[in-house]
Design an enzyme around this catalytic site. Sequence first.
Site, PDB file in Angstrom:
ATOM      1  CG  ASN A 212      -0.200  -0.061   2.492  1.00  0.00           C
ATOM      2  OD1 ASN A 212       0.516   0.868   2.837  1.00  0.00           O
ATOM      3  ND2 ASN A 212      -0.314  -1.178   3.214  1.00  0.00           N
ATOM      4  CB  ALA A 276       1.892  -0.338  10.546  1.00  0.00           C
ATOM      5  CG  ASP A 280      -7.469  -4.880   6.411  1.00  0.00           C
ATOM      6  OD1 ASP A 280      -7.108  -4.853   7.594  1.00  0.00           O
ATOM      7  OD2 ASP A 280      -7.951  -3.888   5.818  1.00  0.00           O
ATOM      8  CE  LYS A 290       9.038 -13.267 -13.224  1.00  0.00           C
ATOM      9  NZ  LYS A 290       9.871 -12.773 -14.296  1.00  0.00           N
ATOM     10  N   PRO A 308      -3.530 -11.474  10.610  1.00  0.00           N
ATOM     11  CG  PRO A 308      -1.514 -11.727  11.751  1.00  0.00           C
ATOM     12  CD  PRO A 308      -2.176 -11.984  10.427  1.00  0.00           C
ATOM     13  CB  ILE A 310      -1.025  -5.773  14.859  1.00  0.00           C
ATOM     14  CG1 ILE A 310      -0.396  -6.709  13.835  1.00  0.00           C
ATOM     15  CG2 ILE A 310      -0.024  -5.398  15.937  1.00  0.00           C
ATOM     16  CD1 ILE A 310       0.471  -6.021  12.810  1.00  0.00           C
ATOM     17  CG  PHE A 328      -3.136   6.100  12.945  1.00  0.00           C
ATOM     18  CD1 PHE A 328      -2.336   5.908  14.062  1.00  0.00           C
ATOM     19  CD2 PHE A 328      -3.045   7.320  12.281  1.00  0.00           C
ATOM     20  CE1 PHE A 328      -1.477   6.901  14.513  1.00  0.00           C
ATOM     21  CE2 PHE A 328      -2.199   8.320  12.704  1.00  0.00           C
ATOM     22  CZ  PHE A 328      -1.409   8.109  13.823  1.00  0.00           C
ATOM     23  CE  LYS A 346      -9.277  -2.591  13.335  1.00  0.00           C
ATOM     24  NZ  LYS A 346      -8.165  -3.049  12.511  1.00  0.00           N
TER      25      LYS A 346
HETATM   26  O1  PMT Z   1       2.902   6.285   6.441  1.00  0.00           O
HETATM   27  P1  PMT Z   1       2.415   7.636   5.929  1.00  0.00           P
HETATM   28  O2  PMT Z   1       2.674   7.819   4.462  1.00  0.00           O
HETATM   29  O3  PMT Z   1       2.944   8.767   6.774  1.00  0.00           O
HETATM   30  O4  PMT Z   1       0.833   7.659   6.073  1.00  0.00           O
HETATM   31  C1  PMT Z   1       0.254   7.614   7.343  1.00  0.00           C
HETATM   32  C2  PMT Z   1      -0.916   6.632   7.408  1.00  0.00           C
HETATM   33  C3  PMT Z   1      -2.043   7.099   6.495  1.00  0.00           C
HETATM   34  C4  PMT Z   1      -0.469   5.218   6.992  1.00  0.00           C
HETATM   35  C5  PMT Z   1      -1.386   6.599   8.912  1.00  0.00           C
HETATM   36  O5  PMT Z   1      -1.706   7.882   9.331  1.00  0.00           O
HETATM   37  C6  PMT Z   1      -2.545   5.651   9.110  1.00  0.00           C
HETATM   38  O6  PMT Z   1      -3.689   5.980   8.909  1.00  0.00           O
HETATM   39  N1  PMT Z   1      -2.233   4.401   9.532  1.00  0.00           N
HETATM   40  C7  PMT Z   1      -3.223   3.306   9.643  1.00  0.00           C
HETATM   41  C8  PMT Z   1      -3.463   2.692   8.305  1.00  0.00           C
HETATM   42  C9  PMT Z   1      -4.456   1.553   8.365  1.00  0.00           C
HETATM   43  O7  PMT Z   1      -4.104   0.418   8.122  1.00  0.00           O
HETATM   44  O8  PMT Z   1      -5.660   1.898   8.763  1.00  0.00           O
HETATM   45  P2  PMT Z   1      -6.934   0.885   8.883  1.00  0.00           P
HETATM   46  O9  PMT Z   1      -8.090   1.762   9.084  1.00  0.00           O
HETATM   47  O10 PMT Z   1      -6.931  -0.050   7.709  1.00  0.00           O
HETATM   48  O11 PMT Z   1      -6.619   0.045  10.176  1.00  0.00           O
HETATM   49  C10 PMT Z   1      -7.076   0.437  11.461  1.00  0.00           C
HETATM   50  C11 PMT Z   1      -6.048   0.165  12.504  1.00  0.00           C
HETATM   51  O12 PMT Z   1      -5.815  -1.232  12.626  1.00  0.00           O
HETATM   52  C12 PMT Z   1      -4.678   0.779  12.250  1.00  0.00           C
HETATM   53  O13 PMT Z   1      -4.169   1.217  13.484  1.00  0.00           O
HETATM   54  C13 PMT Z   1      -3.847  -0.382  11.724  1.00  0.00           C
HETATM   55  O14 PMT Z   1      -2.471  -0.251  12.053  1.00  0.00           O
HETATM   56  C14 PMT Z   1      -4.469  -1.554  12.477  1.00  0.00           C
HETATM   57  N2  PMT Z   1      -4.378  -2.837  11.787  1.00  0.00           N
HETATM   58  C15 PMT Z   1      -5.058  -3.044  10.624  1.00  0.00           C
HETATM   59  C16 PMT Z   1      -5.029  -4.283  10.037  1.00  0.00           C
HETATM   60  C17 PMT Z   1      -4.272  -5.318  10.652  1.00  0.00           C
HETATM   61  N3  PMT Z   1      -4.208  -6.512  10.107  1.00  0.00           N
HETATM   62  N4  PMT Z   1      -3.632  -5.086  11.801  1.00  0.00           N
HETATM   63  C18 PMT Z   1      -3.660  -3.867  12.373  1.00  0.00           C
HETATM   64  O15 PMT Z   1      -3.061  -3.655  13.422  1.00  0.00           O
END
Ligand code: PMT
Length: 408
Positions: A212, A276, A280, A290, A308, A310, A328, A346
């Site tokens: 991404n 991060a 998903d 390959k 998973p 996190i 985030f 979450k």
């Molecule tokens: O890295 P930059 O270019 O500075 O950009 C910043 C950012 C946009 C990446 C950052 O500000 C941000 O939004 N990070 C979260 C991105 C994300 O995966 O968001 P989400 O809405 O899909 O996930 C929600 C939360 O679950 C996030 O805290 C994510 O880290 C967490 N997550 C999601 C999926 C997963 N399998 N495990 C997780 O821990």
Amino acid sequence: MLEQRRILLIVAGGIAAVKIPDLIRRLRERGAAVRCILTKSGAQFVTPLTLAALSGDKVYTDLFDLKDEAEMGHIRLSREADIVLVAPATADLMAKMAHGLADDLATTALLATDKPVMIAPSMNVMMWTHPATQANLSTLQTRQITVVGPGAGDLACGEVGDGRMAEVPDIIAALSRHFQKDVRRGPLARRRAIVTSGPTHEPIDPVRYIANRSSGKQGHAIAAALIAQGADVTLISGPTTEPTPDGVKLVKVETAEQMMKAAQAALPVDIAVCAAAVADWGVSNPAPGKIKKTAGAKPPTVKLAPNPDILATLSKPGSRRPRLVIGFAAETSNVVKNAKTKRVSKQCDWIVANDVSPGTGTFGGDHNTVHLVTADGVEDWPTLRKQAIADRLVERIATALSGKASRE
Ligand code: PMT
């Protein structure tokens, strides 16, 4: 942090030397004393007079200036500082430092100093990635020399890539972190933290992966801000070109699975910030070799399987749950509404919601516009630099944890 700090600034010969007058001005605004050594090639880009006027001190230029040696020898010059900063640090100067050469005032002072040294490399991308420069860099890092930058972008030579000297605010932040660490104080001293940052790469085969657009800027800025407030930080980062903030324990990972394992290995902590952009889904059965394109054959199908989560795992109630778990939410519509739902589903304490729609520049940009969603409500923050968002968030973290015992 920089008040009354004495900085010996060595200015070498690179186009980034034109940023040095601004650096000196900003350092002096913060109360630091700056004394400059200007190399012969550095003087091709910036004049001694400019540096003298801005630093309010004499500029030292020549090892064999007998008057200078009588007034202040190069050894005293290098010792009468709290830190030696080399900016820009050219490939040539880094090579000389790595090999202990001392053929002018700058290199002699660097060899003679007993003070911490920080360098801000600046050069052409090919020079930066050349194995010789990278070997010199490793040598310098093993000697505890702090490296700030370089960043990626347009280079003066017309090429694009790594090699651009860190921006003035980033150099100032690195110096502040250095002195913060030095005094080992701050509202988060003795607090342990995990920060996840950057994208994950989910392999399709050994050559291709699903990724991404996360650059790691926001997550890395949070790690730096936590360090600046005295926390002990493990930064778990997916593939990124962001410079590693000074003082963090860096764990590099590629996949969501690896990020999950690294986060669990870093427990117990007081604070977890999941910035991060974790995929998903991963590829359920990555090919060991390959995948070949065969003429006339149907394109392959990639089957996905859930990764998973996190954030949700760290947030589960239990004795190992961090005291404060912050996630985030990266959304393209209904930003706050979706973030509120995510906070509850979450089970984390806070969600920092941001809009990642095309055109916002949130992915990869230097600024962000966020909404802090907590159990008490929603705060809309103005558009700020990512480091300013990080500083503000960390200030909130420190307030939330004040008075609570740490998990040392
Ligand atoms: O890295 P930059 O270019 O500075 O950009 C910043 C950012 C946009 C990446 C950052 O500000 C941000 O939004 N990070 C979260 C991105 C994300 O995966 O968001 P989400 O809405 O899909 O996930 C929600 C939360 O679950 C996030 O805290 C994510 O880290 C967490 N997550 C999601 C999926 C997963 N399998 N495990 C997780 O821990």
